[in-house]
Scaffold this motif. Structure first.
Motif, PDB file in Angstrom:
ATOM      1  N   GLY A 134       0.825  -1.486  -0.012  1.00  0.00           N
ATOM      2  CA  GLY A 134       0.171   0.052  -0.009  1.00  0.00           C
ATOM      3  C   GLY A 134       0.800   1.151  -0.007  1.00  0.00           C
ATOM      4  N   SER A 135       2.335   0.987   0.338  1.00  0.00           N
ATOM      5  CA  SER A 135       2.790   2.372   0.241  1.00  0.00           C
ATOM      6  C   SER A 135       3.148   3.220  -0.869  1.00  0.00           C
ATOM      7  CB  SER A 135       4.431   2.036   0.773  1.00  0.00           C
ATOM      8  OG  SER A 135       4.746   1.198   0.009  1.00  0.00           O
ATOM      9  N   VAL A 136       3.133   2.452  -2.129  1.00  0.00           N
ATOM     10  CA  VAL A 136       3.140   3.024  -3.579  1.00  0.00           C
ATOM     11  C   VAL A 136       1.895   3.748  -3.704  1.00  0.00           C
ATOM     12  CG1 VAL A 136       3.905   2.802  -5.847  1.00  0.00           C
ATOM     13  CG2 VAL A 136       4.760   1.206  -3.844  1.00  0.00           C
ATOM     14  N   HIS A 137       0.681   3.427  -3.200  1.00  0.00           N
ATOM     15  CA  HIS A 137      -0.471   3.898  -3.646  1.00  0.00           C
ATOM     16  C   HIS A 137      -0.626   5.333  -2.740  1.00  0.00           C
ATOM     17  CE1 HIS A 137      -2.034   0.099  -4.980  1.00  0.00           C
ATOM     18  NE2 HIS A 137      -3.125   1.025  -5.297  1.00  0.00           N
ATOM     19  N   LEU A 138      -0.060   5.234  -1.534  1.00  0.00           N
ATOM     20  CA  LEU A 138      -0.051   6.499  -0.377  1.00  0.00           C
ATOM     21  C   LEU A 138       0.942   7.373  -1.344  1.00  0.00           C
ATOM     22  CD1 LEU A 138      -0.925   7.246   2.216  1.00  0.00           C
ATOM     23  CD2 LEU A 138       1.167   6.583   3.086  1.00  0.00           C
ATOM     24  N   LEU A 139       2.004   7.186  -1.851  1.00  0.00           N
ATOM     25  CA  LEU A 139       3.018   8.125  -2.301  1.00  0.00           C
ATOM     26  C   LEU A 139       2.503   8.646  -3.600  1.00  0.00           C
ATOM     27  CD1 LEU A 139       6.695   7.132  -2.848  1.00  0.00           C
ATOM     28  CD2 LEU A 139       5.628   7.895  -4.730  1.00  0.00           C
ATOM     29  N   ALA A 140       1.684   7.863  -4.411  1.00  0.00           N
ATOM     30  CA  ALA A 140       0.994   8.234  -5.799  1.00  0.00           C
ATOM     31  C   ALA A 140      -0.007   9.245  -5.472  1.00  0.00           C
ATOM     32  CB  ALA A 140       0.528   7.180  -6.452  1.00  0.00           C
ATOM     33  N   GLU A 141      -0.510   9.370  -4.218  1.00  0.00           N
ATOM     34  CA  GLU A 141      -1.738  10.522  -3.859  1.00  0.00           C
ATOM     35  C   GLU A 141      -0.712  11.739  -3.613  1.00  0.00           C
ATOM     36  OE1 GLU A 141      -3.995   8.774  -0.725  1.00  0.00           O
ATOM     37  OE2 GLU A 141      -4.918   7.378  -2.253  1.00  0.00           O
ATOM     38  N   LYS A 142       0.518  11.756  -3.365  1.00  0.00           N
ATOM     39  CA  LYS A 142       1.211  12.839  -2.841  1.00  0.00           C
ATOM     40  C   LYS A 142       1.940  13.761  -4.083  1.00  0.00           C
ATOM     41  CE  LYS A 142       0.225  12.000   1.413  1.00  0.00           C
ATOM     42  NZ  LYS A 142      -0.856  12.687   2.441  1.00  0.00           N
ATOM     43  N   VAL A 143       2.251  12.960  -4.986  1.00  0.00           N
ATOM     44  CA  VAL A 143       3.096  13.476  -5.813  1.00  0.00           C
ATOM     45  C   VAL A 143       2.338  13.957  -7.277  1.00  0.00           C
ATOM     46  CG1 VAL A 143       5.271  12.548  -5.201  1.00  0.00           C
ATOM     47  CG2 VAL A 143       3.932  11.326  -7.091  1.00  0.00           C
ATOM     48  N   ASN A 144       2.747  14.743  -8.093  1.00  0.00           N
ATOM     49  CA  ASN A 144       2.251  15.099  -9.411  1.00  0.00           C
ATOM     50  C   ASN A 144       2.671  14.377 -10.718  1.00  0.00           C
ATOM     51  OD1 ASN A 144       4.189  17.017  -9.332  1.00  0.00           O
ATOM     52  ND2 ASN A 144       2.834  18.505  -9.075  1.00  0.00           N
ATOM     53  N   CYS A 145       3.826  13.596 -10.321  1.00  0.00           N
ATOM     54  CA  CYS A 145       4.468  12.765 -11.501  1.00  0.00           C
ATOM     55  C   CYS A 145       3.693  11.410 -11.515  1.00  0.00           C
ATOM     56  CB  CYS A 145       5.975  12.999 -11.358  1.00  0.00           C
ATOM     57  SG  CYS A 145       6.329  11.851  -9.914  1.00  0.00           S
ATOM     58  N   SER A 146       4.021  10.812 -12.551  1.00  0.00           N
ATOM     59  CA  SER A 146       3.378   9.303 -12.702  1.00  0.00           C
ATOM     60  C   SER A 146       4.083   8.182 -11.768  1.00  0.00           C
ATOM     61  CB  SER A 146       3.633   8.674 -14.147  1.00  0.00           C
ATOM     62  OG  SER A 146       2.690   9.426 -14.896  1.00  0.00           O
ATOM     63  N   VAL A 147       3.602   7.513 -11.194  1.00  0.00           N
ATOM     64  CA  VAL A 147       4.262   6.419 -10.324  1.00  0.00           C
ATOM     65  C   VAL A 147       3.981   4.992 -11.015  1.00  0.00           C
ATOM     66  CG1 VAL A 147       4.355   5.562  -7.930  1.00  0.00           C
ATOM     67  CG2 VAL A 147       3.892   8.095  -8.243  1.00  0.00           C
ATOM     68  N   ILE A 148       4.988   4.190 -10.843  1.00  0.00           N
ATOM     69  CA  ILE A 148       4.863   2.866 -11.238  1.00  0.00           C
ATOM     70  C   ILE A 148       5.302   1.861  -9.848  1.00  0.00           C
ATOM     71  CG2 ILE A 148       5.482   0.873 -12.488  1.00  0.00           C
ATOM     72  CD1 ILE A 148       6.286   2.895 -14.900  1.00  0.00           C
ATOM     73  N   ASN A 149       4.362   0.942  -9.629  1.00  0.00           N
ATOM     74  CA  ASN A 149       4.662   0.275  -8.526  1.00  0.00           C
ATOM     75  C   ASN A 149       5.680  -0.915  -9.210  1.00  0.00           C
ATOM     76  OD1 ASN A 149       4.623  -1.561  -6.324  1.00  0.00           O
ATOM     77  ND2 ASN A 149       2.215  -1.750  -6.461  1.00  0.00           N
ATOM     78  N   ALA A 150       6.773  -0.811  -8.591  1.00  0.00           N
ATOM     79  CA  ALA A 150       7.769  -1.982  -9.074  1.00  0.00           C
ATOM     80  C   ALA A 150       7.837  -3.015  -7.675  1.00  0.00           C
ATOM     81  CB  ALA A 150       9.294  -1.204  -8.831  1.00  0.00           C
ATOM     82  N   GLY A 151       6.762  -3.240  -6.932  1.00  0.00           N
ATOM     83  CA  GLY A 151       6.556  -4.169  -6.044  1.00  0.00           C
ATOM     84  C   GLY A 151       6.400  -3.728  -4.697  1.00  0.00           C
ATOM     85  N   ASP A 152       5.149  -3.924  -3.998  1.00  0.00           N
ATOM     86  CA  ASP A 152       4.845  -3.156  -2.893  1.00  0.00           C
ATOM     87  C   ASP A 152       4.443  -4.196  -1.598  1.00  0.00           C
ATOM     88  OD1 ASP A 152       2.438  -3.467  -4.023  1.00  0.00           O
ATOM     89  OD2 ASP A 152       1.635  -2.108  -2.553  1.00  0.00           O
ATOM     90  N   GLY A 153       5.529  -4.804  -0.987  1.00  0.00           N
ATOM     91  CA  GLY A 153       5.234  -5.865  -0.010  1.00  0.00           C
ATOM     92  C   GLY A 153       4.806  -7.002  -0.649  1.00  0.00           C
ATOM     93  N   THR A 154       3.575  -7.746   0.122  1.00  0.00           N
ATOM     94  CA  THR A 154       3.217  -8.729  -0.506  1.00  0.00           C
ATOM     95  C   THR A 154       1.746  -8.516  -1.483  1.00  0.00           C
ATOM     96  OG1 THR A 154       1.588  -9.129   1.365  1.00  0.00           O
ATOM     97  CG2 THR A 154       3.868 -10.050   1.606  1.00  0.00           C
ATOM     98  N   HIS A 155       1.963  -7.243  -1.819  1.00  0.00           N
ATOM     99  CA  HIS A 155       0.543  -6.400  -2.503  1.00  0.00           C
ATOM    100  C   HIS A 155       0.661  -6.926  -4.138  1.00  0.00           C
ATOM    101  CE1 HIS A 155      -1.912  -3.022  -4.006  1.00  0.00           C
ATOM    102  NE2 HIS A 155      -2.740  -3.955  -3.837  1.00  0.00           N
ATOM    103  N   GLU A 156       1.502  -6.226  -4.741  1.00  0.00           N
ATOM    104  CA  GLU A 156       1.259  -6.217  -6.234  1.00  0.00           C
ATOM    105  C   GLU A 156       2.693  -5.891  -6.878  1.00  0.00           C
ATOM    106  OE1 GLU A 156      -1.209  -6.207  -9.302  1.00  0.00           O
ATOM    107  OE2 GLU A 156      -3.247  -5.451  -8.190  1.00  0.00           O
ATOM    108  N   HIS A 157       2.625  -6.570  -7.956  1.00  0.00           N
ATOM    109  CA  HIS A 157       4.113  -6.280  -8.862  1.00  0.00           C
ATOM    110  C   HIS A 157       3.612  -6.289 -10.320  1.00  0.00           C
ATOM    111  CE1 HIS A 157       8.148  -6.291 -10.202  1.00  0.00           C
ATOM    112  NE2 HIS A 157       8.448  -7.294  -9.637  1.00  0.00           N
ATOM    113  N   PRO A 158       2.693  -5.075 -10.636  1.00  0.00           N
ATOM    114  CA  PRO A 158       2.062  -5.246 -11.916  1.00  0.00           C
ATOM    115  C   PRO A 158       2.902  -5.704 -13.060  1.00  0.00           C
ATOM    116  CG  PRO A 158       2.123  -2.951 -11.018  1.00  0.00           C
ATOM    117  CD  PRO A 158       2.699  -3.970  -9.998  1.00  0.00           C
TER     118      PRO A 158
END
Ligand code: CP
Length: 329
Positions: A134-158
């Motif tokens: 969930g950390s990458v989702h949280l971070l994406a809400e704070k910045v105004n550039c694009s964010v790619i999740n390269a793996g967050d905990g046991t959640h996702e690695h799209p």
């Protein structure tokens, strides 16, 4: 600011430039959950074109000239970090690899403060790996550039699920609809498993997980997949055998009796592979524990294993994702 669209992605405002052909383009890639079949198919088709480019002598394109990509990895990585760097450079972007170990995070700066600091330097894309789900989702809400999740905990690695789908599609020369895919091993700690389960379900494949009861997370049955605890039954008639790394670093004690016992019951050997379809593909996201979840000879079998191809497809998929997020549309 991008607006939330689903848990898996956010879309830009419809009035902004288009890149997907549906009048909206990806703002972030945070997960597979929430993507639709059309978007996944477009990303895979775009990746196919980048495979050809990567195999040619001149690999350099100008698609992202003037754009800046920052790799921000709080966990170790060989494949994902290197392939995002290569992907960005081959597309003509400026690529910065943040060294977390020598950054101000070591002085106590938080993830969000670090992200906001980098955001102030006007990057176009932040690629983030972090140990907390969930950390990458949280971070994406704070910045105004694009964010790619390269793996967050046991959640996702799209991007791993996308490169796995591309590897399957190219080897079988057909779509994923109706394929029987057995995902085997440490499901509980695997963001790769979670992203693959979502993607394969969206694309119409039949997903099985094969694991000891201690490594199957609660609630998995709600995702509409078949759960097996016996390898021979779980592999019966499978088109794809996807092995997962036993993530001992994320485990509390006692989830597996011993590595030797684990290999005996859940390690992929030629004997167990006999139960899958005769031409079933063998996959593993890497890094592998040889002799724990997979026999070394099986992993290196050039007629069955597509593990090295998965790595190759990773660069193409990341080029497609970066283009969808930061290309001019
Ligand atoms: N499959 C994968 O994410 O590998 P790395 O940890 O080496 O990036």
């Amino acid at each position: 600011m991008p607006r939330p669209y689903s848990s898996g992605l956010m879309m830009r405002d419809p009035s902004e430039p288009v890149a997907t052909g549906r009048n909206r383009r990806l703002a972030h890639l945070l997960g597979i959950e929430g993507l639709d079949r059309g978007t996944i198919t477009e990303l895979l088709t775009s990746s196919d074109r980048f495979v050809d480019c990567n195999r040619s002598e001149d690999k350099k394109l100008g698609t992202l000239r003037g754009r800046t990509l920052i790799n921000l990895f709080f966990e170790n990585s060989t494949r994902t970090r290197t392939s995002f760097e290569l992907a960005g450079k081959r597309l003509g972007a400026d690529v910065i690899n943040m060294s977390v170990g020598s950054s101000s995070i070591k002085k106590g700066e938080t993830l969000i403060d670090t992200a906001m600091t980098l955001n102030a330097m006007h990057p176009d894309v932040l690629v983030v790996r972090h140990a907390s789900s969930g950390s990458v989702h949280l971070l994406a809400e704070k910045v105004n550039c694009s964010v790619i999740n390269a793996g967050d905990g046991t959640h996702e690695h799209p991007t791993q699920a996308l490169l796995d789908a591309l590897t399957i599609r190219r080897n079988l020369e057909r779509g994923l609809e109706g394929l029987v895919v057995a995902i085997c091993g440490d499901i509980a700690h695997s963001r790769v498993a979670r992203s693959n389960i979502h993607l394969l379900a969206i694309m119409g494949a039949r997903v099985r997980v094969v694991a000891p009861p201690t490594l199957v997370p609660a609630g998995l049955d709600r995702l509409g997949i078949e759960i097996y605890h016996d390898m021979t039954r779980g592999l019966a008639g499978a088109d794809i055998v996807m092995m997962l790394r036993l993530q001992t670093e994320r485990m509390s004690a006692g989830l597996v009796p011993s590595l030797r016992e684990y290999y005996r019951f859940y390690g992929l050997t030629y004997e167990k592979l006999e139960y899958a379809k005769p031409n079933a593909l063998i996959m593993h996201p890497g890094p592998m524990n040889r002799g724990v979840e997979i026999d070394s000879e099986v992993a290196d079998d050039i007629d069955r294993s597509v593990i090295r191809q998965q790595v190759e497809m990773g660069v193409a998929v990341r080029m497609a994702c970066l283009t969808a997020l930061a290309g001019s549309g």
